[in-house]
Design an enzyme around this catalytic site. Structure first.
Site, PDB file in Angstrom:
ATOM      1  N   GLY A  98       0.828  -1.199   0.000  1.00 56.08           N
ATOM      2  CA  GLY A  98       0.000   0.000   0.000  1.00 56.08           C
ATOM      3  C   GLY A  98       0.861   1.247   0.000  1.00 56.08           C
ATOM      4  O   GLY A  98       2.042   1.188   0.346  1.00 56.08           O
ATOM      5  N   CYS A 141       5.166  -6.355   1.727  1.00 52.68           N
ATOM      6  CA  CYS A 141       5.558  -4.942   1.707  1.00 52.68           C
ATOM      7  C   CYS A 141       4.865  -4.178   2.839  1.00 52.68           C
ATOM      8  O   CYS A 141       5.172  -4.405   4.000  1.00 52.68           O
ATOM      9  CB  CYS A 141       5.305  -4.344   0.348  1.00 52.68           C
ATOM     10  SG  CYS A 141       6.370  -2.929   0.040  1.00 52.68           S
ATOM     11  N   TYR A 142       3.892  -3.312   2.531  1.00 54.42           N
ATOM     12  CA  TYR A 142       3.169  -2.644   3.626  1.00 54.42           C
ATOM     13  C   TYR A 142       2.638  -3.685   4.603  1.00 54.42           C
ATOM     14  O   TYR A 142       2.639  -3.465   5.817  1.00 54.42           O
ATOM     15  CB  TYR A 142       2.013  -1.801   3.061  1.00 54.42           C
ATOM     16  CG  TYR A 142       1.275  -0.979   4.108  1.00 54.42           C
ATOM     17  CD1 TYR A 142       1.601   0.350   4.334  1.00 54.42           C
ATOM     18  CD2 TYR A 142       0.252  -1.544   4.872  1.00 54.42           C
ATOM     19  CE1 TYR A 142       0.932   1.109   5.302  1.00 54.42           C
ATOM     20  CE2 TYR A 142      -0.420  -0.804   5.835  1.00 54.42           C
ATOM     21  CZ  TYR A 142      -0.081   0.525   6.046  1.00 54.42           C
ATOM     22  OH  TYR A 142      -0.742   1.265   6.988  1.00 54.42           O
ATOM     23  N   HIS A 148       7.628  -8.023  -3.628  1.00 57.76           N
ATOM     24  CA  HIS A 148       6.318  -8.367  -4.199  1.00 57.76           C
ATOM     25  C   HIS A 148       6.377  -9.700  -4.964  1.00 57.76           C
ATOM     26  O   HIS A 148       6.913  -9.744  -6.064  1.00 57.76           O
ATOM     27  CB  HIS A 148       5.852  -7.264  -5.163  1.00 57.76           C
ATOM     28  CG  HIS A 148       5.437  -6.027  -4.453  1.00 57.76           C
ATOM     29  ND1 HIS A 148       4.157  -5.806  -4.031  1.00 57.76           N
ATOM     30  CD2 HIS A 148       6.145  -4.933  -4.074  1.00 57.76           C
ATOM     31  CE1 HIS A 148       4.088  -4.634  -3.425  1.00 57.76           C
ATOM     32  NE2 HIS A 148       5.284  -4.081  -3.442  1.00 57.76           N
ATOM     33  N   GLU A 183       3.864 -11.225  -6.266  1.00 62.05           N
ATOM     34  CA  GLU A 183       2.749 -11.315  -7.218  1.00 62.05           C
ATOM     35  C   GLU A 183       3.085 -10.764  -8.595  1.00 62.05           C
ATOM     36  O   GLU A 183       2.345 -10.985  -9.538  1.00 62.05           O
ATOM     37  CB  GLU A 183       1.513 -10.614  -6.632  1.00 62.05           C
ATOM     38  CG  GLU A 183       1.579  -9.091  -6.532  1.00 62.05           C
ATOM     39  CD  GLU A 183       2.289  -8.569  -5.275  1.00 62.05           C
ATOM     40  OE1 GLU A 183       3.133  -9.285  -4.713  1.00 62.05           O
ATOM     41  OE2 GLU A 183       2.023  -7.416  -4.886  1.00 62.05           O
ATOM     42  N   ASP A 198     -18.507 -11.730 -22.488  1.00 65.32           N
ATOM     43  CA  ASP A 198     -19.084 -11.733 -21.140  1.00 65.32           C
ATOM     44  C   ASP A 198     -20.586 -12.010 -21.165  1.00 65.32           C
ATOM     45  O   ASP A 198     -21.084 -12.869 -20.436  1.00 65.32           O
ATOM     46  CB  ASP A 198     -18.844 -10.392 -20.431  1.00 65.32           C
ATOM     47  CG  ASP A 198     -17.368 -10.040 -20.376  1.00 65.32           C
ATOM     48  OD1 ASP A 198     -16.546 -10.952 -20.571  1.00 65.32           O
ATOM     49  OD2 ASP A 198     -17.048  -8.865 -20.152  1.00 65.32           O
ATOM     50  N   LYS A 212     -11.319 -12.009 -16.369  1.00 62.31           N
ATOM     51  CA  LYS A 212     -11.601 -12.199 -17.795  1.00 62.31           C
ATOM     52  C   LYS A 212     -11.092 -13.552 -18.329  1.00 62.31           C
ATOM     53  O   LYS A 212     -11.786 -14.242 -19.069  1.00 62.31           O
ATOM     54  CB  LYS A 212     -10.960 -11.055 -18.590  1.00 62.31           C
ATOM     55  CG  LYS A 212     -11.347 -11.012 -20.045  1.00 62.31           C
ATOM     56  CD  LYS A 212     -12.646 -10.285 -20.210  1.00 62.31           C
ATOM     57  CE  LYS A 212     -13.033 -10.107 -21.656  1.00 62.31           C
ATOM     58  NZ  LYS A 212     -14.231  -9.249 -21.767  1.00 62.31           N
TER      59      LYS A 212
HETATM   60  N1  GLN Z   1       4.697   2.794   2.098  1.00 68.03           N
HETATM   61  C1  GLN Z   1       5.488   1.652   2.416  1.00 68.03           C
HETATM   62  C2  GLN Z   1       6.939   1.877   2.031  1.00 68.03           C
HETATM   63  O1  GLN Z   1       7.270   2.768   1.300  1.00 68.03           O
HETATM   64  C3  GLN Z   1       4.956   0.399   1.736  1.00 68.03           C
HETATM   65  C4  GLN Z   1       5.165   0.362   0.256  1.00 68.03           C
HETATM   66  C5  GLN Z   1       4.490  -0.805  -0.423  1.00 68.03           C
HETATM   67  O2  GLN Z   1       3.698  -1.517   0.147  1.00 68.03           O
HETATM   68  N2  GLN Z   1       4.783  -0.979  -1.723  1.00 68.03           N
HETATM   69  O3  GLN Z   1       7.799   1.140   2.502  1.00 68.03           O
END
Ligand code: GLN
Length: 544
Positions: A66, A93-94, A189, A191, A248, A400
């Site tokens: 986030g 991450c966040y 990440h 994903e 769809d 999709k």
């Molecule tokens: N804001 C947080 C950071 O900069 C998380 C970033 C993120 O989740 N991509 O570390």
């Protein structure tokens, strides 16, 4: 297959489900997609979701990335009950920072942002003090792996009870795991495709740590969804829905037909600006081919009559077509309802079918920040409330590519399953300037040649969307030794994965030459053909 009497059960109650809590990262939905590619069912909800408000229990929870910093006073935080529920948690991450914050308030701004590729070193603990499960997240992965990072904050130290399971040169706590509970956090990440082993890591979490079954397949979904529709609609219920010939609406219609047969009424409105022979082809495929109870309404004259003289504003065209569509659809619905009511079959029509997909749902629920209000979903597709119909949205859990897979499973022809998107206002927005029957003829014929040649060259599936547009200008040419002053066709073909950005397709010269020659020779009223080489942005995919 379940019987008509079973309760309507959504997939999250029958499939093991991994819940993705969204903190607003642009990649959050990709976590859900990757899990489903692994045949693990997953849904995404805003990070503010309270576990106690769910009617189902997730097998595991993933906290997404986030844009916020967890130490901001108004930063979003997860329902603390998540940490008491005993379900395994993976923070990305966040999400990692959120776990750390929950356990120790130990996150601060780093000196250096880390954005892009990084090399990760995995630290394995064996069966020692930490217990074997801390290694499970990275099991089967190489000790040195390439990952993708996007963060500015960092952990000052490990929270109590955790061990480090991965590091990068810049992030000493790039991966952590709790010694006794199944809590994991990663700074990168998994994903995104830039983390090549990311999918295996997600599998390790979902399948090995959360023990989720890998039974999310379209075959199973079809059976359950049909049972759900039957239970929802009841033994007499009738459903109406508009079809366009697109993937769809066709898949949704076929699913309804399988579930309730002719108690589903499909309506195709011929607005006079469909593609060449389209109304006829759709009718053939849906009725003869797929057995769908379809009513085709030819309202071309009404649409074209109202479009007459509209030259200035493309928005006006869209509005006229949209409003006329609603009018025609409502009239037809009333007629069908009256007929259905008189026949023995039936009760009233109470339901409206809508081909909403999961990305629309995500768009309406995704977390937009502490101050942003969450948008309500545009569910009735512009149809007036006084129609008083309840919505049925059998595709609302699907992406999709899953809809395409489902379409194939339901026996819908390849051609239709892979059909390019086509806008509601049809070729009216591909005829720049006034839409007249003659302009429609020209645009249709040129478009048909272009698409025919794209298919013949085997390029249809490489291109995301292609069409011919008619420009409202005249150019000079010489045809048969005679000077002509005729119109210009612009060809447009784009490649894109999400339709948010797009690039024009690099045809070779011989192909363009062939298409141009055919259009100029075969379509009366055209003396020039140009190829649109504008990307999106700054261009849009359609021209109006
Ligand atoms: N804001 C947080 C950071 O900069 C998380 C970033 C993120 O989740 N991509 O570390």
């Amino acid at each position: 297959m379940a019987t008509d009497g079973s309760d309507p059960v959504p997939p999250n109650q029958t499939f093991d489900t991994i819940l993705v809590l969204d903190f607003g990262s642009q990649y959050s939905h990709l976590i859900t997609r990757r899990l489903r590619e692994l045949n693990v069912y997953s849904e995404m909800l805003p990070c503010t979701q309270k576990l106690s408000d769910l009617s189902w229990k997730p097998k595991g929870v993933i906290l997404s990335g986030g844009p916020y910093s967890v130490y901001w006073p108004d930063a979003p935080h997860v329902d603390p009950a998540v940490f008491e529920s005993g379900v395994p948690i993976l923070g990305i991450c966040y999400g990692l920072q959120e776990i750390a914050w929950h356990f120790g308030k130990n996150v601060l701004a780093g000196e250096k942002r880390e954005y892009g590729h990084a090399y990760l070193k995995v630290e394995r603990h064996g069966d020692g003090e930490a217990g074997g499960h801390v290694d499970t997240l990275f099991q089967g992965l190489e000790d040195d792996m390439e990952v993708w990072m996007s963060h500015g904050d960092k952990l000052s130290h490990l929270p109590d009870g955790f061990v480090t399971v991965a590091t990068t040169s810049n992030a000493p706590f790039a991966g952590m795991a709790h010694k006794s509970s199944k809590y994991y956090g990663i700074q990168f990440h998994p994903e995104v495709t830039h983390t090549p082993q990311g999918k295996t890591l997600l599998k390790n979490f979902a399948v090995d740590i959360c023990q989720a079954r890998t039974d999310w397949t379209m075959g199973k979904f079809v059976d359950q969804e049909i049972a759900r529709i039957r239970a929802l609609v009841g033994e007499k219920g009738q459903v109406i829905g508009a079809v366009s010939g697109g993937v769809d609406s066709t898949v949704a219609a076929k699913l309804m037909q399988e579930a309730i047969g002719s108690r589903f009424h499909a309506v195709l409105v011929d607005n006079g600006v469909l593609r060449l022979n389209e109304a006829k082809q759709v009718k053939e495929t849906l009725t003869a081919g797929l057995g769908i109870n379809l009513t085709v309404i030819d309202a071309s004259d009404r649409f074209l009559g109202r479009l007459k003289g509209v030259t200035d504003d493309p928005e006006k065209k869209r509005k006229i077509i949209g409003n006329t569509f609603i009018e025609v659809f409502q009239e037809t619905a009333k007629q069908i309802a009256a007929d259905a009511h008189d026949s023995e079959r039936a009760g009233d029509i109470e339901w409206l079918l809508q081909g909403t997909l999961y990305p629309d749902v995500i768009e309406s629920i995704s977390f937009k920040g502490p101050s942003a209000t969450i948008k309500t979903h545009h569910n009735v597709g512009g149809l007036p409330k006084d129609m008083n119909l309840k919505l049925i949205e059998p595709l609302r859990e699907l992406f999709k590519d899953e809809v395409r897979e489902l379409g194939t499973k339901l026996g819908i022809p390849e051609d239709l399953v892979w059909r390019h998107p086509f806008p509601g206002p049809g070729i009216a927005i591909r005829i720049l300037g006034e839409v007249t029957p003659e302009q429609v003829r020209i645009a249709r014929e040129a478009d048909n040649i272009f698409i025919e040649e794209i298919k013949a060259a085997g390029l249809y599936r490489n291109i995301s969307q292609a069409f011919a547009a008619l420009l409202p200008v005249k150019a000079v040419g010489v045809m048969g030794d005679k000077r002509v002053h005729d119109q210009v066709i612009a060809l447009r073909a784009v490649e894109t994965s999400d339709f948010m950005t797009a690039d024009w397709y690099p045809f070779d010269g011989a192909f363009l030459k062939k298409v141009s020659r055919r259009i100029v020779n075969e379509v009366n009223g055209v003396c020039r053909v140009v190829y649109d080489i504008t990307s999106k942005p700054p261009g849009t995919i359609e021209m109006e």
